[in-house]
Design a protein around this motif. Structure first.
Motif, short mmCIF file in Angstrom:
data_model
loop_
_atom_site.label_atom_id
_atom_site.label_comp_id
_atom_site.label_asym_id
_atom_site.label_seq_id
_atom_site.Cartn_x
_atom_site.Cartn_y
_atom_site.Cartn_z
N GLU A 46 40.42 -62.32 -12.07
CA GLU A 46 40.08 -61.86 -13.42
C GLU A 46 41.31 -62.00 -14.32
OE1 GLU A 46 37.25 -60.96 -14.59
OE2 GLU A 46 37.84 -60.16 -16.54
N THR A 56 40.27 -66.78 -16.74
CA THR A 56 39.24 -67.70 -17.24
C THR A 56 39.64 -68.28 -18.58
OG1 THR A 56 37.68 -66.17 -16.27
CG2 THR A 56 36.76 -67.93 -17.58
N GLN A 228 34.86 -59.79 -13.54
CA GLN A 228 33.66 -59.63 -14.37
C GLN A 228 32.54 -60.56 -13.92
OE1 GLN A 228 32.91 -58.10 -17.43
NE2 GLN A 228 34.77 -56.88 -17.54
N LYS B 73 31.54 -75.67 -27.70
CA LYS B 73 32.47 -75.84 -26.58
C LYS B 73 31.93 -76.90 -25.62
CE LYS B 73 35.17 -71.98 -26.81
NZ LYS B 73 36.54 -72.25 -26.61
N GLU B 100 23.29 -70.86 -26.38
CA GLU B 100 23.99 -69.70 -25.81
C GLU B 100 23.87 -68.47 -26.69
OE1 GLU B 100 25.08 -72.70 -25.60
OE2 GLU B 100 26.08 -73.07 -23.68
N GLN B 101 24.18 -68.66 -28.01
CA GLN B 101 24.29 -67.48 -28.84
C GLN B 101 23.03 -67.17 -29.63
OE1 GLN B 101 28.03 -67.30 -30.92
NE2 GLN B 101 29.17 -67.93 -29.11
N TRP B 104 19.42 -67.90 -25.79
CA TRP B 104 19.69 -67.25 -24.51
C TRP B 104 20.07 -65.77 -24.64
CZ3 TRP B 104 22.82 -71.59 -21.52
CH2 TRP B 104 21.89 -72.52 -21.02
N MET B 105 20.25 -65.27 -25.86
CA MET B 105 20.60 -63.85 -25.92
C MET B 105 19.65 -63.00 -26.76
SD MET B 105 24.11 -63.66 -28.18
CE MET B 105 25.22 -64.27 -26.94
N PRO B 107 15.83 -62.02 -26.88
CA PRO B 107 14.59 -62.18 -26.10
C PRO B 107 13.35 -62.37 -26.98
CG PRO B 107 15.48 -59.94 -25.87
CD PRO B 107 16.46 -60.71 -26.68
N ALA C 20 34.04 -67.83 -26.46
CA ALA C 20 33.68 -68.24 -25.11
C ALA C 20 33.01 -67.08 -24.38
CB ALA C 20 34.93 -68.69 -24.35
N ALA C 22 31.15 -64.81 -25.80
CA ALA C 22 29.80 -64.74 -26.33
C ALA C 22 28.93 -65.82 -25.67
CB ALA C 22 29.83 -64.94 -27.84
N ASP C 23 29.49 -67.00 -25.49
CA ASP C 23 28.75 -68.06 -24.80
C ASP C 23 28.37 -67.62 -23.39
OD1 ASP C 23 28.70 -69.85 -26.85
OD2 ASP C 23 30.27 -71.17 -26.08
N LEU C 24 29.31 -66.96 -22.73
CA LEU C 24 29.04 -66.53 -21.36
C LEU C 24 27.93 -65.48 -21.34
CD1 LEU C 24 29.87 -66.91 -18.40
CD2 LEU C 24 31.42 -64.98 -18.68
N ALA C 25 27.95 -64.59 -22.34
CA ALA C 25 26.88 -63.59 -22.43
C ALA C 25 25.55 -64.33 -22.48
CB ALA C 25 27.07 -62.73 -23.67
N GLY C 26 25.50 -65.40 -23.29
CA GLY C 26 24.28 -66.17 -23.40
C GLY C 26 23.93 -66.86 -22.10
N SER C 27 24.90 -67.54 -21.51
CA SER C 27 24.53 -68.31 -20.32
C SER C 27 24.24 -67.39 -19.14
CB SER C 27 25.55 -69.40 -19.97
OG SER C 27 26.85 -68.94 -20.12
N LYS C 29 22.35 -64.92 -19.71
CA LYS C 29 21.08 -64.38 -20.20
C LYS C 29 21.14 -62.87 -20.42
CE LYS C 29 19.66 -68.55 -19.56
NZ LYS C 29 19.01 -69.23 -18.47
N THR C 30 22.19 -62.44 -21.09
CA THR C 30 22.33 -61.03 -21.43
C THR C 30 21.73 -60.80 -22.82
OG1 THR C 30 24.48 -61.29 -20.42
CG2 THR C 30 24.02 -59.15 -21.39
N ASP C 31 20.98 -59.72 -22.99
CA ASP C 31 20.39 -59.46 -24.30
C ASP C 31 21.44 -58.92 -25.26
OD1 ASP C 31 18.10 -60.19 -23.12
OD2 ASP C 31 17.16 -58.21 -23.09
N SER C 111 35.89 -64.24 -20.04
CA SER C 111 35.08 -63.90 -18.87
C SER C 111 34.26 -62.64 -19.11
CB SER C 111 35.99 -63.71 -17.65
OG SER C 111 36.73 -62.53 -17.80
N LYS C 114 29.56 -59.79 -20.43
CA LYS C 114 28.86 -58.51 -20.44
C LYS C 114 29.47 -57.59 -21.50
CE LYS C 114 27.70 -55.20 -17.20
NZ LYS C 114 28.55 -54.60 -16.19
#
Ligand SMILES: Cc1cc2nc3c(=O)[nH]c(=O)nc-3n(C[C@H](O)[C@H](O)[C@H](O)COP(=O)(O)OP(=O)(O)OC[C@H]3O[C@@H](n4cnc5c(N)ncnc54)[C@H](O)[C@@H]3O)c2cc1C
Ligand SMILES: Cc1cc2nc3c(=O)[nH]c(=O)nc-3n(C[C@H](O)[C@H](O)[C@H](O)COP(=O)(O)OP(=O)(O)OC[C@H]3O[C@@H](n4cnc5c(N)ncnc54)[C@H](O)[C@@H]3O)c2cc1C
Ligand code: SF4
Ligand code: SF4
Ligand code: SF4
Ligand code: FES
Lengths: 423, 563, 141
Positions: A46, A56, A228, B73, B100-101, B104-105, B107, C20, C22-27, C29-31, C111, C114
């Motif tokens: 992390e 990351t 994470q 990105k 992504e933004q 996917w976020m 619903p 990045a 925020a992108d991870l939150a999307g990929s 699949k976090t609401d 990273s 969430k």
């Protein structure tokens, strides 16, 4: 040396850095990685010491650059099987395993994971979570494309011939069961070996109770526990989902057996104390160490800060016992006193050892290993990255345990050596 | 020019249509003025998709393009390239992240759709304000200035010099070699080849592509990667004060280290008590093969005291444990009856071969004593007593001779050079690397590199490795015949708005901004600027504009968000 | 029934970490609450007071600025400048009769997908509680 092609084996921080510098210089780089993703061990962390920088954030741009660089050809799930020739004209044979998922068509949406009926221990997560037979190692893995584990896929191992659950789920036609393993032949001018390290297996040392008591963790397990994108999404809990109230971190596991100090465990062990304090500020933490090997110019300050918050104990010997679900650390202090403390969790910091395929690769490359099993280098000529064979360089932890900055320095140095020879 | 915008919505397979009603998006966008066409495509990043995009841009004669798809990105570069291939300026392009933004976020499909429309509209408004930026290319000089002629500077020079690349190596003293040149021997497991340093010096002297300036200083350095100008001033007797101007493409700092002054802390009794010597003095004794007390007798017992200055300086110097081991071995090998005691705090043996070297010393009978710290070194009759504390207990050893290993500290000129080159120092006063983890020999000044002990304590092989690393960085960026391409999305200062307050100068981490005293305004050097925008945020007069992230461009996005 | 107030929030995210994240939150699949509109900047330090104040004056109910954790800024020090500027911005907000809590500075790493969701959802909730930007009812400002 006229051949402008270079083979880099291993895509950890060291292999990536060497590849990028050479590729920027206009060389053609062939990067061979045995796993399905790039980044090596450091992408499991992390944060990294001494600045607790987010790994990351720091590595993903490098990984992207490697994936997108026009001068880098990446061979994933691949190993070098044969080499002949000498500096300037090596002939190399690479065996590339089928991924069964197209790197071009797959967009990483993950729709294929859930339908797959097979669940396996996820090795990347040190077995702390499950993955499907078609999966990426962890969220954020790069390239963000799953691979099918051919040994466990029901269709490919023949246990359920018609299974095509993943193929059905994929909206991009990315799954290709007909993909075959490939043999690739290359000619390169130089070879850089960056195959990294593995963790010393602590299960052989019964006194630490690893494997017997579930709350005894290895360093790598703990890294994933804190991450994470790891199996608990960064939630620090014990195996039975109890919060952590106390932890003991034991340094130098396997130092005696291996006969060397790994040079980085002191620092990452202290990083762990910092991690726990971060998420469980009330937790009582003990660091059990022998010599504190903290040679970086900012490392001692990190220690001094930390020692205000946690207890450092210099031990002579130490063991871990189970006690009704709790753990007890019994130790001899360096002043000779024997004592013990109770602890919810124990983290073992094991020695870093040569990565698994080192012996075979040494044979393939026609170079030798030193008494500790790492690739030999010409230290006696003050050339710590030159192997005995001209044109083959050893960098990063493949040469011996070291931290990220030293691995990167060696990577840049190998690039420097090669470019200098070509001037 | 008439603006014709094309908007392309990528479906990304099922990913986007699952959550976003693309028909609705197209309907909403088609009504926007200046939008010539809105199209959907199943997978725009595929080869077919790229081909479609290129042909459609050409067919529709578009001037601006907006792609609504995944994160920039992932594919911003991909589509910029397509625009360029289609004959457009690639900076008249905007990527909108609706995967992504958005998809996917969020619903709820309705919500996600209206969000996507908002984002794409913002992209359309924004792209109208884009400037057709151009990638610049600058001619370069590939020669290198190396400052400091220790082993680090020597190795860097040897590795960099070549038929098309001249090296200027400037050394302050009258000879090359630095500390490595003064050592009696190099650690045996490093080959103990002290000859090696001499050989390397000879190679430098015989290399026609390396110009050595001994007894010289660098007085001035100006410029940026590929284009530096430096002034070298000679202090040699017959050439005193003569200045020479040289032009180079990169600068390597290899100014090494100095020893902690043991007189700073009276507990060591250094300079007061006979036969208390520093490590360097002991190296000289080994060199002259005379390990003797002041009275000419051989010592019967020697204490090697580690870590002098570690507490004061706040760091461990990494090599002292090893070279004191070297001393212990030497003593045991050459004075058979001598009693050797090593007083250490922690044994720092971080390299794989080090521990066996320690084990061998132990076998030879060297006594290792752990201590928390030295309390006092004092004379007691013919003997010297070293009083120390361990685990809160006081103890002492009594010996004929004491050798003290002092911490390695930054060399005297470090802060001066840092000022000259606009470089940061770390907490210990050594030069600070650009990125401690991933860029360990670079500095915030692109084209200026640091190697060896100028960065902090390290041994010879590590110093040499770093010199090869600087060489790698330089050889891959300064290639004869190639031009360098600086960042495009940089900042610029509007002269008429700048009040000359110079706030921005102190903010820019890369030293890209300088003050023009004649015009009374600050100027950004576009070859150095990395485009972070820190200066934009700091300018009280709003005089700085960050290209591609201008106020008006971002303002369009804000306004659309609020509509 | 009265329609629930849905705020309009502007979020400036730095390219290297928070965007990045925020992108991870999307990929993953976090609401994430859709009240926030993301604007990408290279570094949190680019976000000058002008931008934040414009957003507020034009009726944004909240402004989030997110950058790399201290020490992690891709440009080394940018987020420290952002932090300093923020203290000042909060004061200005007060002068404008705006609740200082309408602007927020957060550190979100690449990273922390969430965490991105948590930060945004919490901020949206807090802003909802604060109600509409008082300046919107007085558009003359
Ligand atoms: C628990 C732990 C925590 C740490 N924390 C830190 C920290 O905070 N800061 C820090 O600076 N350092 C830290 N380190 C050290 C750091 O992990 C190493 O310095 C770094 O990983 C070395 O990179 P590498 O590229 O040499 O090797 P690796 O990261 O091991 O990468 C090697 C790569 O080569 C591949 N490979 C191996 N064999 C083959 C083969 N035969 N063919 C093809 N490919 C192959 C592997 O799959 C892997 O991708 C830590 C180490 C541990 C164990
Ligand atoms: C007692 C002792 C024993 C050691 N033994 C060993 C050993 O056995 N093995 C080992 O590997 N390492 C050993 N080391 C470490 C080793 O000395 C260093 O790693 C090595 O000398 C570093 O080289 P360098 O070129 O970076 O710095 P230096 O050797 O310090 O060289 C720097 C050079 O730069 C010059 N300079 C400084 N400022 C300027 C300026 N402004 N302009 C121009 N020139 C300037 C200096 O005059 C000097 O020549 C030992 C160190 C000590 C103190
Ligand atoms: S074919 Fe079946 S078992 Fe194999 S990966 Fe696909 S879903 Fe899993
Ligand atoms: S901060 Fe603005 S006004 Fe001040 S010198 Fe820089 S550009 Fe000019
Ligand atoms: S944008 Fe950043 S790098 Fe460029 S001048 Fe401004 S502060 Fe310096
Ligand atoms: S780049 Fe993220 S805050 Fe500066």
């Amino acid at each position: 040396m006229k051949n402008q092609n270079v083979l880099v084996i291993g895509s950890g921080v060291a292999g990536m850095e060497a590849s990028l510098i050479l590729a920027d210089a206009g060389m053609k780089v062939h990067l061979v990685e045995k796993d399905s993703l790039i980044g090596g061990q450091t992408i499991k962390f992390e944060e990294v010491y001494p600045n607790m920088e987010c790994a990351t954030c720091m590595l993903a741009p490098k990984q992207q650059e490697v994936l997108q660089h026009e001068n880098i050809t990446l061979y994933l799930l691949s190993q070098v099987k044969k080499t002949e020739g000498s500096a300037g004209e090596f002939k190399v044979q690479i065996e590339k395993k089928a991924r069964y998922v197209s790197l071009i068509n797959c967009i990483g949406c993950g729709a294929c994971y859930d339908p797959c009926p097979v669940s396996l221990d996820n090795e990347f997560e040190q077995g702390m979570s499950q993955k499907k037979a078609i999966a990426v190692a962890c969220p954020g893995a790069l390239p963000n494309v799953p691979a099918i584990d051919a040994d466990n896929c029901l269709r490919l191992n023949g246990k359920k011939k018609g299974c095509n659950a993943c193929e059905q789920a994929c909206g991009f036609g990315a799954i290709d069961f007909t993909e075959k393993d490939e043999t690739i032949n290359l000619e390169v001018g130089a070879i850089i070996v960056a195959t990294g390290f593995d963790q010393f297996d602590v299960s052989g040392l019964a006194q630490f109770g690893y494997g017997k008591h579930p709350n005894v963790y290895t360093a790598m397990e703990f890294e994933r526990l804190y991450a994470q994108n790891g199996p608990t999404e960064g939630k620090l809990t014990l195996r039975e989902e109890r919060p952590i109230k106390s932890a003991g971190i034991i340094h130098c596991i396997g130092r005696k057996e291996k006969g060397y100090c790994s040079g980085v465990c002191c620092m990452y062990s202290m990083k762990f104390a910092h991690f726990i304090k971060d998420k469980a500020p009330e937790a009582e933490i003990h660091e059990f160490h022998t010599d504190l090997c903290i040679p970086g110019k900012s490392h001692q300050r990190f220690y001094e800060e930390l020692s205000k918050k946690i207890d450092f104990i210099r031990y002579e010997d130490v063991e871990v016992k189970g006690n009704n679900g709790n753990l007890e650390i019994i130790y001899t202090h360096s002043n000779g006193k024997r004592d013990s403390i109770k602890s919810d969790m124990v983290i073992l910091s094991p020695a870093m050892i040569p990565s698994k395929g080192t012996k075979d690769l040494a044979k393939v490359l026609g170079i030798s290993q030193d008494s500790m099993g790492f690739f030999s280098t010409q230290d006696q000529n003050l050339s710590p990255i030159d192997s005995e064979k001209e044109g083959i360089f050893i960098i990063g932890c493949a040469e011996g345990p070291k931290d990220i900055p030293d691995s990167v320095s060696q990577a840049e140095a190998a690039a420097g050596r090669i470019l200098s020879l070509l001037q | 020019m008439n603006k014709k915008i094309g908007v392309y919505v990528c479906e990304c397979g099922p990913n986007i249509p699952e959550r976003i009603d693309i028909d609705k998006v197209i309907e909403e966008l088609s009504s926007m003025g200046e939008v010539k066409t809105v199209k959907r495509y199943s997978l725009l990043c595929s080869n077919d998709g790229k081909k479609f995009l290129k042909e459609d841009i050409e067919k529709e004669e578009l001037t601006h393009v907006v792609v609504a798809a995944c994160s920039p990105k992932e594919h911003e570069n991909t589509f910029m390239k397509v625009c360029e291939e289609a004959g457009m300026n690639p900076y008249l392009f905007q990527m909108v992240n609706i995967r992504e933004q958005c998809a996917w976020m969020i619903p709820d499909k309705e919500e996600a759709t209206s969000k996507a429309i908002k984002y794409i509209k913002a992209g359309v408004h924004r792209v109208l304000f884009h400037d057709p930026l151009k990638q610049k290319e600058l001619e370069i000089n590939v020669d290198v200035l190396v400052i400091g002629g220790g082993i680090s500077g020597i190795e860097a020079s040897l590795s960099l010099a070549g038929p098309n690349r001249k090296i200027h190596l400037v050394e302050k003293t009258d000879s090359l070699g630095g500390m490595a040149g003064k050592l009696s021997q190099i650690l045996p497991h490093q080959g103990s080849k002290i000859k090696l340093v001499k050989e390397k010096i000879e190679q430098v002297e015989n290399n026609e592509n390396i110009h050595v300036y001994t007894s010289s200083d660098v007085k001035e350095v100006r410029g940026f990667l590929g284009n530096f100008e430096a002034v070298v001033k000679s202090n040699q007797e017959n050439k005193e004060g003569i200045e020479e101007e040289i032009k180079v493409g990169a600068v390597v700092l290899a100014t090494g280290f100095e020893m902690f002054d043991l007189k700073e802390n009276p507990v060591y009794g250094y300079g007061e008590i006979e036969n208390v010597v520093s490590a360097l003095e002991f190296e000289e004794m080994i060199h002259s093969e005379k390990i003797e007390l002041k009275n000419g007798k051989k010592p019967k017992s020697v204490a090697l005291v580690h870590c002098a200055g570690r507490k004061e300086k706040g760091y461990c110097s990494k090599v002292c444990c090893l070279y004191t081991l070297k001393f212990a071995h030497y003593l045991k090998d050459n004075l058979p009856d001598v009693d050797v005691k090593e007083l250490y705090m922690d044994l720092c043996l971080p390299h794989k071969q080090d521990q066996s070297y320690f084990d061998q010393a132990k076998e030879k009978g060297v006594e290792f004593i752990r201590m928390d710290e030295v309390e006092k070194i004092k004379k007691s009759g013919d003997k010297i007593e070293v009083e120390y504390r361990n685990n809160d207990k006081a103890d002492k050893v009594s010996v004929d001779m004491v050798v003290i290993a002092p911490a390695m500290v930054p060399s005297q000129d470090t802060s001066h050079l840092a000022e000259l080159l606009n470089l940061p120092l770390d907490k210990s006063g050594f030069f600070k690397e650009l990125h401690e983890m991933l860029d360990p020999v670079a500095t915030p000044m692109e084209g200026v590199y640091i190697t060896g002990c100028a960065l902090g304590p390290r041994n010879i092989p590590e110093s040499m490795t770093q010199s090869h690393a600087t060489s790698g960085k330089i050889l891959s960026s300064l290639i004869p015949g190639r031009k360098v391409k600086p960042e495009v999305k940089v900042s610029e200062i509007k002269e008429d708005l700048c009040t000359g307050c110079q706030t921005c100068l102190s903010v820019c981490f890369y030293g890209a901004i300088s003050y023009d005293p004649f015009k009374g305004v600050s100027v950004v050097n576009e070859a150095i600027c990395r485009g972070c925008g820190s200066c934009v945020g700091s300018c009280p007069s709003g005089a700085i504009r960050s290209k591609h992230f201008t106020y008006y461009q971002l303002y369009q996005e804000v306004m659309e968000a609020l509509r | 029934m009265e329609k629930k107030f849905k705020p309009n929030i502007v979020g400036f995210l730095c390219n290297w970490c928070s965007y990045a994240g925020a992108d991870l939150a999307g990929s993953s699949k976090t609401d994430v609450d859709s009240s926030l509109s993301v604007i990408r900047v290279m570094c949190s330090s680019r976000v000058n007071s002008n931008l934040v104040l414009s957003a507020l004056l034009w009726g944004s109910d909240g402004v989030l600025v997110a950058g790399c954790h201290p020490g992690d800024c891709h440009y080394e020090k940018g987020n420290y400048y952002a932090r300093r500027r923020f203290a000042l911005l909060k004061k200005i907000a007060e002068v404008l009769n705006l609740e200082p809590d309408r602007i927020q500075l957060s550190w979100i790493s690449a990273s922390e997908g969430k965490r991105y969701a948590e930060v945004v959802n919490k901020f949206a909730e807090d802003i909802s509680k604060l109600g509409p930007n008082p300046l919107t009812s007085n558009p003359k400002v």
